[in-house]
Design a protein around this motif. Sequence first.
Motif, PDB file in Angstrom:
ATOM      1  N   ASN A   1     -12.232  -5.769  -5.312  1.00 49.12           N
ATOM      2  CA  ASN A   1     -11.146  -6.661  -5.708  1.00 49.12           C
ATOM      3  C   ASN A   1     -11.524  -8.087  -5.348  1.00 49.12           C
ATOM      4  O   ASN A   1     -11.458  -8.466  -4.170  1.00 49.12           O
TER       5      ASN A   1
ATOM      6  N   TRP B   1      -6.277  -3.102  -9.024  1.00 53.11           N
ATOM      7  CA  TRP B   1      -5.599  -3.762  -7.909  1.00 53.11           C
ATOM      8  C   TRP B   1      -4.300  -4.386  -8.395  1.00 53.11           C
ATOM      9  O   TRP B   1      -4.020  -4.347  -9.589  1.00 53.11           O
ATOM     10  N   GLU B   2      -3.523  -4.898  -7.463  1.00 52.95           N
ATOM     11  CA  GLU B   2      -2.110  -5.322  -7.618  1.00 52.95           C
ATOM     12  C   GLU B   2      -1.231  -4.066  -7.621  1.00 52.95           C
ATOM     13  O   GLU B   2      -1.262  -3.250  -8.543  1.00 52.95           O
ATOM     14  N   SER B   3      -0.424  -3.950  -6.569  1.00 56.45           N
ATOM     15  CA  SER B   3       0.312  -2.702  -6.320  1.00 56.45           C
ATOM     16  C   SER B   3       1.189  -2.271  -7.489  1.00 56.45           C
ATOM     17  O   SER B   3       1.194  -1.085  -7.855  1.00 56.45           O
TER      18      SER B   3
ATOM     19  N   VAL C   1      -6.168  -1.247  -3.210  1.00 64.74           N
ATOM     20  CA  VAL C   1      -7.083  -1.078  -4.339  1.00 64.74           C
ATOM     21  C   VAL C   1      -7.164   0.420  -4.626  1.00 64.74           C
ATOM     22  O   VAL C   1      -7.268   1.232  -3.696  1.00 64.74           O
TER      23      VAL C   1
ATOM     24  N   ILE D   1      -5.279  -5.849  -0.539  1.00 66.47           N
ATOM     25  CA  ILE D   1      -4.998  -4.425  -0.691  1.00 66.47           C
ATOM     26  C   ILE D   1      -3.592  -4.266  -1.240  1.00 66.47           C
ATOM     27  O   ILE D   1      -2.768  -5.175  -1.101  1.00 66.47           O
TER      28      ILE D   1
ATOM     29  N   CYS E   1       0.831  -1.206   0.000  1.00 63.13           N
ATOM     30  CA  CYS E   1       0.000   0.000   0.000  1.00 63.13           C
ATOM     31  C   CYS E   1       0.871   1.263   0.000  1.00 63.13           C
ATOM     32  O   CYS E   1       0.540   2.264  -0.650  1.00 63.13           O
TER      33      CYS E   1
ATOM     34  N   THR F   1     -10.860  -7.223   4.195  1.00 63.43           N
ATOM     35  CA  THR F   1     -10.660  -7.457   2.760  1.00 63.43           C
ATOM     36  C   THR F   1     -11.507  -8.623   2.253  1.00 63.43           C
ATOM     37  O   THR F   1     -11.507  -8.907   1.054  1.00 63.43           O
TER      38      THR F   1
END
Length: 200
Positions: free
Chosen positions: A48, A65-67, A55, A53, A13, A39
């Motif tokens: 998501n 989503w997906e950092s 998002v 996380i 995050c 979540t």
Amino acid sequence: MLKVYGDYRSGNCYKVKLMLHLLGREYQWLPIDILKGETQTAEFLAKNPNGKIPVLELEDGTFLWESNAILNFLADGSEFIPNEPRLRTQMLQWQFFEQYSHEPYVAVARFIQLYQGMPEARREEYEVCHVRGHKAFRVMEQQLQRTPYLVGEQYTLADIALYAYTHVAHEGGFDLSGYPAINAWLERIASHPRHVTMFG
């Protein structure tokens, strides 16, 4: 306005938060507590379906989503993504490395120690994380002995992705004193005028 669903303590995050600050973008942070199962609620899974996380909610109400994917979206067209195809591919190479060879060990060791208080049932896993995490740090150290950033002379998404958990690796029991190039790089990243700390 952009909305980020995340946990300030999470490196994944933090990547998004740091990226937004480096770009000077405004956003709203919406805290999500993974330890309380937030979540896994129907409301969150609608954002998501993978139940993780961070998002990112865009202005039109759609979700990403997906950092590292979020980083690539936010930084599109910016100085943080190289224009030259080989350098851009090397940036992606480090992002894939982070998610496959670094984060699963450095972040998991930190989770076991910091979030869970080192339960005996996970001690063996923790020790394996240390062996593999140090392997990842040795790979980074080799590159950073040659170049100031992971992709040559330019601060890129590769650095953001790998800074996130490396700079808090001590919270997972990692001693980075034997990696002088990594330590110099950590200081270089933190010296950027738009840098923000994990809890800043």
